[in-house]
Scaffold this active site. Structure first.
Site, PDB file in Angstrom:
ATOM      1  N   LYS A 179     -34.360  39.640  42.429  1.00 51.47           N
ATOM      2  CA  LYS A 179     -33.387  39.445  43.520  1.00 51.47           C
ATOM      3  C   LYS A 179     -32.407  38.341  43.129  1.00 51.47           C
ATOM      4  O   LYS A 179     -32.752  37.160  43.132  1.00 51.47           O
ATOM      5  CB  LYS A 179     -34.078  39.046  44.830  1.00 51.47           C
ATOM      6  CG  LYS A 179     -33.085  39.129  45.982  1.00 51.47           C
ATOM      7  CD  LYS A 179     -33.452  38.269  47.150  1.00 51.47           C
ATOM      8  CE  LYS A 179     -32.711  36.969  47.216  1.00 51.47           C
ATOM      9  NZ  LYS A 179     -31.263  37.041  47.255  1.00 51.47           N
ATOM     10  N   SER A 233     -33.540  26.174  46.422  1.00 53.41           N
ATOM     11  CA  SER A 233     -33.672  24.928  47.179  1.00 53.41           C
ATOM     12  C   SER A 233     -35.125  24.679  47.577  1.00 53.41           C
ATOM     13  O   SER A 233     -35.938  25.607  47.651  1.00 53.41           O
ATOM     14  CB  SER A 233     -32.805  25.009  48.435  1.00 53.41           C
ATOM     15  OG  SER A 233     -33.283  26.055  49.257  1.00 53.41           O
ATOM     16  N   GLU A 254     -38.894  26.373  40.769  1.00 50.58           N
ATOM     17  CA  GLU A 254     -37.937  25.440  40.159  1.00 50.58           C
ATOM     18  C   GLU A 254     -36.977  25.036  41.261  1.00 50.58           C
ATOM     19  O   GLU A 254     -36.159  25.843  41.709  1.00 50.58           O
ATOM     20  CB  GLU A 254     -37.186  26.111  39.010  1.00 50.58           C
ATOM     21  CG  GLU A 254     -38.027  26.333  37.770  1.00 50.58           C
ATOM     22  CD  GLU A 254     -38.611  25.055  37.207  1.00 50.58           C
ATOM     23  OE1 GLU A 254     -38.029  23.971  37.425  1.00 50.58           O
ATOM     24  OE2 GLU A 254     -39.666  25.122  36.564  1.00 50.58           O
ATOM     25  N   CYS A 288     -29.231  21.558  39.351  1.00 49.66           N
ATOM     26  CA  CYS A 288     -30.473  20.896  39.759  1.00 49.66           C
ATOM     27  C   CYS A 288     -30.699  19.667  38.880  1.00 49.66           C
ATOM     28  O   CYS A 288     -31.325  18.706  39.293  1.00 49.66           O
ATOM     29  CB  CYS A 288     -31.632  21.861  39.629  1.00 49.66           C
ATOM     30  SG  CYS A 288     -31.638  22.690  38.043  1.00 49.66           S
ATOM     31  N   GLU A 387     -30.127  15.508  47.268  1.00 53.10           N
ATOM     32  CA  GLU A 387     -29.394  16.276  46.269  1.00 53.10           C
ATOM     33  C   GLU A 387     -28.031  16.645  46.858  1.00 53.10           C
ATOM     34  O   GLU A 387     -27.962  17.221  47.937  1.00 53.10           O
ATOM     35  CB  GLU A 387     -30.188  17.551  45.950  1.00 53.10           C
ATOM     36  CG  GLU A 387     -29.571  18.379  44.866  1.00 53.10           C
ATOM     37  CD  GLU A 387     -30.428  19.597  44.525  1.00 53.10           C
ATOM     38  OE1 GLU A 387     -30.817  20.333  45.446  1.00 53.10           O
ATOM     39  OE2 GLU A 387     -30.700  19.793  43.325  1.00 53.10           O
TER      40      GLU A 387
HETATM   41  P1  NAD Z   1     -31.408  28.837  47.943  1.00 49.10           P
HETATM   42  O1  NAD Z   1     -32.774  28.281  48.061  1.00 49.10           O
HETATM   43  O2  NAD Z   1     -30.556  28.890  49.155  1.00 49.10           O
HETATM   44  O3  NAD Z   1     -31.488  30.353  47.433  1.00 49.10           O
HETATM   45  C1  NAD Z   1     -32.169  30.692  46.256  1.00 49.10           C
HETATM   46  C2  NAD Z   1     -32.569  32.156  46.325  1.00 49.10           C
HETATM   47  O4  NAD Z   1     -33.537  32.327  47.368  1.00 49.10           O
HETATM   48  C3  NAD Z   1     -31.407  33.093  46.670  1.00 49.10           C
HETATM   49  O5  NAD Z   1     -31.544  34.285  45.940  1.00 49.10           O
HETATM   50  C4  NAD Z   1     -31.630  33.341  48.153  1.00 49.10           C
HETATM   51  O6  NAD Z   1     -31.096  34.562  48.619  1.00 49.10           O
HETATM   52  C5  NAD Z   1     -33.148  33.379  48.230  1.00 49.10           C
HETATM   53  N1  NAD Z   1     -33.699  33.157  49.568  1.00 49.10           N
HETATM   54  C6  NAD Z   1     -33.113  32.548  50.633  1.00 49.10           C
HETATM   55  N2  NAD Z   1     -33.967  32.548  51.694  1.00 49.10           N
HETATM   56  C7  NAD Z   1     -35.106  33.143  51.277  1.00 49.10           C
HETATM   57  C8  NAD Z   1     -36.363  33.425  51.902  1.00 49.10           C
HETATM   58  N3  NAD Z   1     -36.607  33.095  53.177  1.00 49.10           N
HETATM   59  N4  NAD Z   1     -37.332  34.024  51.162  1.00 49.10           N
HETATM   60  C9  NAD Z   1     -37.114  34.337  49.867  1.00 49.10           C
HETATM   61  N5  NAD Z   1     -35.942  34.133  49.239  1.00 49.10           N
HETATM   62  C10 NAD Z   1     -34.948  33.530  49.928  1.00 49.10           C
HETATM   63  O7  NAD Z   1     -30.719  28.057  46.748  1.00 49.10           O
HETATM   64  P2  NAD Z   1     -29.223  28.170  46.255  1.00 49.10           P
HETATM   65  O8  NAD Z   1     -28.361  27.506  47.276  1.00 49.10           O
HETATM   66  O9  NAD Z   1     -28.925  29.560  45.841  1.00 49.10           O
HETATM   67  O10 NAD Z   1     -29.286  27.260  44.920  1.00 49.10           O
HETATM   68  C11 NAD Z   1     -29.196  25.882  44.945  1.00 49.10           C
HETATM   69  C12 NAD Z   1     -30.563  25.229  44.833  1.00 49.10           C
HETATM   70  O11 NAD Z   1     -31.239  25.723  43.683  1.00 49.10           O
HETATM   71  C13 NAD Z   1     -30.487  23.738  44.633  1.00 49.10           C
HETATM   72  O12 NAD Z   1     -31.398  23.072  45.465  1.00 49.10           O
HETATM   73  C14 NAD Z   1     -30.867  23.533  43.180  1.00 49.10           C
HETATM   74  O13 NAD Z   1     -31.418  22.277  42.888  1.00 49.10           O
HETATM   75  C15 NAD Z   1     -31.827  24.648  42.953  1.00 49.10           C
HETATM   76  N6  NAD Z   1     -31.919  24.983  41.523  1.00 49.10           N
HETATM   77  C16 NAD Z   1     -32.998  24.534  40.809  1.00 49.10           C
HETATM   78  C17 NAD Z   1     -33.088  24.806  39.442  1.00 49.10           C
HETATM   79  C18 NAD Z   1     -34.266  24.307  38.621  1.00 49.10           C
HETATM   80  O14 NAD Z   1     -34.427  24.768  37.498  1.00 49.10           O
HETATM   81  N7  NAD Z   1     -35.085  23.396  39.124  1.00 49.10           N
HETATM   82  C19 NAD Z   1     -32.086  25.527  38.806  1.00 49.10           C
HETATM   83  C20 NAD Z   1     -31.007  25.969  39.563  1.00 49.10           C
HETATM   84  C21 NAD Z   1     -30.928  25.684  40.934  1.00 49.10           C
END
Ligand code: NAD
Length: 483
Positions: A179, A233, A254, A288, A387
């Protein structure tokens, strides 16, 4: 630029493309224009994708590592052939400059090639003997693919976060439901088109575009899924973990970060400024691993801030396709407003703005923001603690190495850190004391598929990349036999 069709099918299930019922509007963050609408899926599509993956697993799990490695190499070659197009998709959909998109695509190629090599090496070591303290028994250790896995990825490094999960999952012999982020589905749709031509049997890889609630949530809860690998997140990571807990599935997470760059008293100031800009403004700070805290030795603070301000103000913020661009756009309106909100709250909390904080005057449209530097940031403010995920960096001075380490570790996160110093012994001492999964010394944020990715504390559960990334998709079986 690419001419997109008005709509795109958002489902690739069991080797077939189709349109789901959810309409995802995909925009170009540099122009705010609609690029296309992706017809994504819902719970029903997730059900079909998991069913296809479960069926395909019966045969894919029995293939040799060499067979899987050959297909991973085909995918790597397909990405290489489509490099220019994929770079354009990354920039159009995410807003990152072309030179950054090139780094992403090259990382994807390197990741598939690395896991092709690991897959090829698996046949010789799938079964290994385990020495036992008894002559009456022998033990054989066997590594097997864990089953159907759900991969959920964010928008900041589309394709890269996908490759870090997908390549080891396929190498291990798992079948996949992916996804992508609903914000940036276009690079993954193209990756799926490449995979469709790679010789991978139908059903081994399935893509379901859609929102978190419509697709991510049912994928996390389904009992047929053995493991969820999630990047995103912390708030959503917790929800994924809670849903996965109901069927006791493994999770790799992650999540976020609040990382520091430490500039010790003997550091080369120009190098420190370059690394501070890279750590805070690459990908418009939407990393991140952003080193959004810079800790600088007291004696260097004034000169460091002067040079950092000069360099930050000179950074060319522009359209991602501009030949001289250094920083592109933030990904969408919501993220833009979130970062501006952090800047406003930081000012209200008494932080001192050194430069930036606004839209560049020559860019009236698009989600562009000036590289932003703060100092005198209160230690209990959101700007210091949370963050930001935008091009914003907070600088603070320290009077001793020990105090710098306390400041850097004073966060619930622990993803990465950077150290700038001319003293190799001090570099090792500080790196060892930092609670972070990856520490760069005098180096930009280079990443190799051979080295682990992941962090301490609330940044991660597990590690991606390297052999650890592969092990995350394997079960361990012991066969103990009477002799
Ligand atoms: P997000 O958590 O909003 O979304 C991530 C994914 O989860 C998306 O595909 C989203 O559609 C999905 N999602 C949302 N709600 C969900 C649910 N209830 N159940 C399952 N899946 C769901 O994050 P974002 O805004 O897309 O990305 C930014 C975040 O990602 C930041 O906090 C960043 O630090 C983190 N990030 C971490 C790493 C790492 O390697 N540690 C790398 C990249 C980004």
């Amino acid at each position: 630029m690419i001419n997109f069709p008005t709509t795109l099918d958002g489902l690739y299930i069991n080797g077939q493309w189709s349109a789901g019922r959810e309409h995802l509007r995909v925009i170009n963050p540099a122009t705010e224009a609609l690029l296309t609408t992706v017809n994504g899926g819902d719970e029903q599509a997730v059900d079909q994708a998991i069913a296809a993956a479960s069926e395909a697993f019966k045969r894919w799990s029995q293939t040799t590592g060499a067979e899987r490695g050959a297909i991973l190499r085909n995918i790597a070659n397909g990405v290489r052939d489509g490099r220019e197009h994929l770079m354009k998709l990354q920039s159009s959909n995410n807003g990152k400059p072309q030179f950054e998109a090139a780094i992403d695509v090259d990382d994807v190629i390197a990741t598939f090639e690395y896991y092709a090599e690991l897959a090829e090496g698996l046949d010789a070591k799938q079964d290994s003997n385990v020495p036992l303290p008894s002559d009456d028994f022998s033990a054989r250790l066997r590594r097997e693919p864990c089953g159907v896995v759900g991969l959920i990825v964010p928008w900041n490094f589309p394709m890269v976060t996908t490759a870090w999960k997908l390549a080891p999952a396929l190498a291990a012999g798992c079948c996949v439901v992916l996804k992508p982020s609903e914000v940036t589905p276009l690079p993954e749709l193209e990756l799926a088109a490449i995979i469709a031509e790679s010789g991978l049997p139908n059903g081994v890889f399935n893509l379901v575009c859609g929102t978190g609630l419509a697709v991510g949530a049912p994928l996390s809860a389904d009992p047929r899924v053995a493991r969820i690998s999630f990047t995103g997140s912390n708030a959503v990571g917790v929800q994924v973990m809670q849903r996965a807990a109901e069927t006791v599935k493994g999770v790799s997470l992650e999540l976020g970060g609040k990382s520091s760059l430490l500039v010790l008293a003997d550091a080369d100031i120009d190098l420190a400024v370059e690394l501070a800009c890279g750590g805070a403004f690459f990908n418009a700070g939407q990393m991140c691993s952003a080193t959004s805290r810079v800790l600088v030795a007291d004696e260097l603070e004034e000169e460091f801030l002067r040079r950092l301000q000069k360099r930050a103000q000179a950074i060319r913020v522009a359209d991602p396709f501009d030949a001289d661009v250094e920083m592109g756009a933030l990904v969408n309106q919501a993220q833009y407003q979130r970062v501006l909100g952090h800047i406003d709250r930081g000012l209200s909390a008494g932080a001192r703005l050194i430069c930036g904080g606004n839209r560049p005057t020559d860019l009236p449209r698009g989600y562009f923001l000036q590289p932003t530097v703060f100092t005198d940031v209160p230690l209990d403010s959101a700007l210091w603690c949370e963050e930001i995920f935008g091009p914003v960096v907070c600088v603070r001075s320290f009077s001793s190495e020990a105090k710098a380490i306390v400041l850097a570790n004073d966060t619930p996160f622990g993803l990465v850190a950077s150290v700038v110093t001319a003293d190799a012994v001090a570099a090792d001492r500080v790196a060892n004391a930092l609670q972070a999964g990856l520490v760069w010394v005098n180096a930009p944020q280079v990443i190799f598929p051979q080295a682990a990715w992941g962090g301490y504390k609330q940044s991660s559960i597990g590690r991606e990349l390297g052999p650890w990334g592969l092990a995350a998709f394997q079960e361990i079986k012991h066969v103990i036999r009477a002799v």
